[in-house]
Design an enzyme around this catalytic site. Sequence first.
Site, mmCIF file in Angstrom:
data_model
loop_
_atom_site.group_PDB
_atom_site.id
_atom_site.type_symbol
_atom_site.label_atom_id
_atom_site.label_comp_id
_atom_site.label_asym_id
_atom_site.label_seq_id
_atom_site.Cartn_x
_atom_site.Cartn_y
_atom_site.Cartn_z
ATOM 1 N N ALA A 34 0.834 -1.202 0.000
ATOM 2 C CA ALA A 34 0.000 0.000 0.000
ATOM 3 C C ALA A 34 0.871 1.255 0.000
ATOM 4 C CB ALA A 34 -0.912 -0.005 1.213
ATOM 5 N N GLU A 35 1.945 1.222 0.788
ATOM 6 C CA GLU A 35 2.828 2.383 0.843
ATOM 7 C C GLU A 35 3.542 2.562 -0.502
ATOM 8 O OE1 GLU A 35 3.244 4.776 2.742
ATOM 9 O OE2 GLU A 35 5.250 5.585 2.385
ATOM 10 N N LYS A 116 22.295 -23.304 -14.740
ATOM 11 C CA LYS A 116 22.137 -22.820 -16.114
ATOM 12 C C LYS A 116 20.657 -22.623 -16.398
ATOM 13 C CE LYS A 116 23.632 -23.710 -20.831
ATOM 14 N NZ LYS A 116 22.370 -23.316 -21.406
ATOM 15 N N ASP A 118 17.273 -22.000 -18.355
ATOM 16 C CA ASP A 118 16.786 -22.305 -19.696
ATOM 17 C C ASP A 118 15.915 -21.141 -20.140
ATOM 18 O OD1 ASP A 118 16.360 -23.615 -22.008
ATOM 19 O OD2 ASP A 118 15.014 -25.140 -21.196
ATOM 20 N N TYR A 229 24.652 -12.895 -15.192
ATOM 21 C CA TYR A 229 25.758 -13.805 -14.865
ATOM 22 C C TYR A 229 27.099 -13.412 -15.477
ATOM 23 C CZ TYR A 229 24.281 -15.708 -19.391
ATOM 24 O OH TYR A 229 23.908 -15.850 -20.691
ATOM 25 N N LYS A 293 32.760 -22.320 -14.638
ATOM 26 C CA LYS A 293 33.664 -21.296 -15.177
ATOM 27 C C LYS A 293 34.952 -21.242 -14.362
ATOM 28 C CE LYS A 293 29.817 -18.405 -16.608
ATOM 29 N NZ LYS A 293 29.002 -17.237 -16.288
ATOM 30 N N LYS A 317 25.225 -30.393 -18.912
ATOM 31 C CA LYS A 317 23.776 -30.404 -19.108
ATOM 32 C C LYS A 317 23.091 -31.476 -18.250
ATOM 33 C CE LYS A 317 21.980 -28.280 -22.068
ATOM 34 N NZ LYS A 317 21.918 -27.721 -23.400
ATOM 35 N N CYS A 411 -20.979 -35.670 -22.123
ATOM 36 C CA CYS A 411 -20.004 -35.648 -21.038
ATOM 37 C C CYS A 411 -19.646 -37.090 -20.645
ATOM 38 C CB CYS A 411 -20.581 -34.904 -19.843
ATOM 39 S SG CYS A 411 -19.520 -35.007 -18.393
ATOM 40 N N CYS A 429 -19.226 -29.438 -20.604
ATOM 41 C CA CYS A 429 -20.398 -30.171 -20.133
ATOM 42 C C CYS A 429 -21.353 -29.118 -19.572
ATOM 43 C CB CYS A 429 -19.957 -31.149 -19.038
ATOM 44 S SG CYS A 429 -21.299 -31.715 -17.996
HETATM 45 N N1 5U1 Z 1 24.893 -18.954 -15.696
HETATM 46 C C1 5U1 Z 1 25.393 -18.797 -16.930
HETATM 47 N N2 5U1 Z 1 24.735 -19.067 -18.031
HETATM 48 N N3 5U1 Z 1 25.553 -18.786 -19.052
HETATM 49 C C2 5U1 Z 1 25.367 -18.897 -20.394
HETATM 50 N N4 5U1 Z 1 26.622 -18.340 -17.211
HETATM 51 C C3 5U1 Z 1 26.739 -18.338 -18.542
HETATM 52 N N5 5U1 Z 1 27.770 -17.977 -19.326
HETATM 53 C C4 5U1 Z 1 27.616 -18.062 -20.665
HETATM 54 C C5 5U1 Z 1 26.409 -18.521 -21.226
HETATM 55 C C6 5U1 Z 1 26.245 -18.640 -22.711
HETATM 56 O O1 5U1 Z 1 28.611 -17.717 -21.520
HETATM 57 C C7 5U1 Z 1 29.884 -17.268 -21.061
HETATM 58 C C8 5U1 Z 1 30.650 -18.281 -20.294
HETATM 59 C C9 5U1 Z 1 30.635 -16.901 -22.306
#
Ligand code: 5U1
Length: 670
Positions: A34-35, A116, A118, A229, A293, A317, A411, A429
């Site tokens: 509300a605020e 990772k 999607d 990321y 990484k 993956k 039905c 139905c």
């Molecule tokens: N979490 C993450 N997803 N992702 C996708 N990091 C990350 N880094 C990416 C990609 C394609 O690419 C760099 C390592 C180049």
Amino acid sequence: MNEDLKKKAAELRQALHRHNYLYYVLDEPEVSDAEYDRLMQELIALEAAYPELVEPDSPTQRVGALPLKKFETVRHTIPMLSLENAFDEEKVLAFDQRVMRFLKTDLPLLYTAEPKMDGVAVELVYENGRLVEASTRGDGYTGELITQNIRTIKTVPLILLHTASVTVPSRLEVRGEVFIPIEAFKQLNKQRLDKSESPFANPRNAAAGSLRQLDSRITAKRPLDIFCYGVGVVTGLEFTSHWKILQTLKALGFRVNPDIKPRASIEEVLVYYRDLVGRRHEFPYELDGVVIKVDDLGLQRRLGEKSRSPRWALAHKFPATQETTVMLKIDVQVGRTGALTPVAHLEPVSVGGVTVSRATLHNEDEIKKKDIRVGDAVLIQRAGDVIPEVVKVIITRRTGAEQIFQMPSVCPVCGSKVVRLQGEAVRRCVNANCPAQVKERIKHFASKGAFDIDGLGDKLVSQLVDEGLSKSYADIFTLDKATIAGLERMGEKSAQNLVDAITKSKQVTVARFIYALGIRHVGEHIAHVLARRFKTLRALMSATVDDLMGIDEIGPQVSESVVAFIDNRENQRNIERMLKAGVTFETEEAPITEPLAGKTFVLTGALDSMTRSQAKRRIEALGGKVSSSVSRRTTYVVAGKDPGSKLGKAKEVGVRVLDEKEFIGLMIYD
Ligand code: 5U1
């Protein structure tokens, strides 16, 4: 321009940016909804009165740019590379060995391990702390400019946070993944099916489709989110490790996945991966692996990259969530609103570690479109806890013995007539007392966002309906312990627990009550909108289509559905019975200040500072109503340039007429 007003607008913007960050990014709000609404309304009103105060980065300006004709393309300063994939642990260990050989070291390497997402990869560009550009990854070298769509995502900062710990860089390119959380994706698809639109195949397609809209007002309605990321070019800040980059992004206001962790060796990374695979379906969003990484940026530079992917990163993956299997038969289920949904029975198959034997086929048009026949080999897909679905038929495996499916014309549960109304994708139905519908209505009524009755699960609801003990949800409140205990597999103790849970549930908010009624097109959000507007159930029960249509966010479909529901005698009786049985209302969050509450406006002529529909939205946001014709019940007529006959009518019935300045003054000071 009055300096005090300028200062006030700047303060409001700053406060709103901060609260936005605390609420959306950190999920740790410091003020009530509300605020927050009050501050936002104050800024909206101020900017409406003094349009010269509007700045492109104002929190009021997330949506607003005109639809584009097409997307421009833009070159990424540093290419957005893809990742090499690994599908098993050997490949991950081989990656680690390769990296160590390349660096001529035998010491374990420090890695970061990241879920990772999607989703859809994007790049956001900030100049002197302001978001100036956003683009898709495209082919890695050039992407499409989608700035106005990205701006609609509440977790994307329009302005970077200023904190003592980090200097804001003069240029900052941030990379991340835009996604739609699974629950929101389900809702979105439900809405699309209701409107006879094709559902999205998965949350990633939904996110991609939402970012590809030329009209950002459509994107703004999609529940997009982002995790950041990585970075491209950064001017004015130096980093030595990837971990430090992530901490800096967080400090600047970006959303960074809290499950990203530093790991001291590749073995530790594998432990992290196994843990994540086990929990992947507990996450509220879709994951498809772990990104590994090398953490040290000096080592990353030495490792460099191959043609499309860096040598210092790898995507481990998760097992596939798509599998092929055979469709054994198609069953038809009857839902809460009578909708008939075809469900595929499949040869059981393990998809991402879970055995799947059923999949939704949505509706008959989807079956036709995908040409799905009983006996077909099909590709199925499972996403989070979304019901698995059939992606496509493997046509090459057709033998000719497959059977074309026909939807039933009665039905399958109660044998009543089914109808398919114009503009609808589903058959329904027509019998409101169909046991299947009654069961689904009671299940919905007892669900989490509604009355939240612990222990009233699917099996018990079925028993209650089949035994004739509950013909509607109103009967739930008259159940006693002895009746419940008399049901098969029900002990004294569980009967008492259920009675206690039912008693506890009787204290409910108006919004939950409205949602529980299961009115078509009224989900949790719309139920909240209605509760906010009408305050009490009684007020809602006497609403008209016009009253409902006057509410922002509510269109003809919802209005008609609500009125059809409240006009129904049986529904009225059920509601009265529940109130008699002791259902009472909790007060919700503190009501927002509504300076125009109880006032009805009629707009005529053109206003300089806003369009008619903007004026309508502002009035409603402040609690007022807008009507299209002047009567004695009108509080004010707002007359802009070239007013119509309504001005004459106002004078005739003695309604006060406001010019634009007076009207704006009222919105701010009344
Ligand atoms: N979490 C993450 N997803 N992702 C996708 N990091 C990350 N880094 C990416 C990609 C394609 O690419 C760099 C390592 C180049």
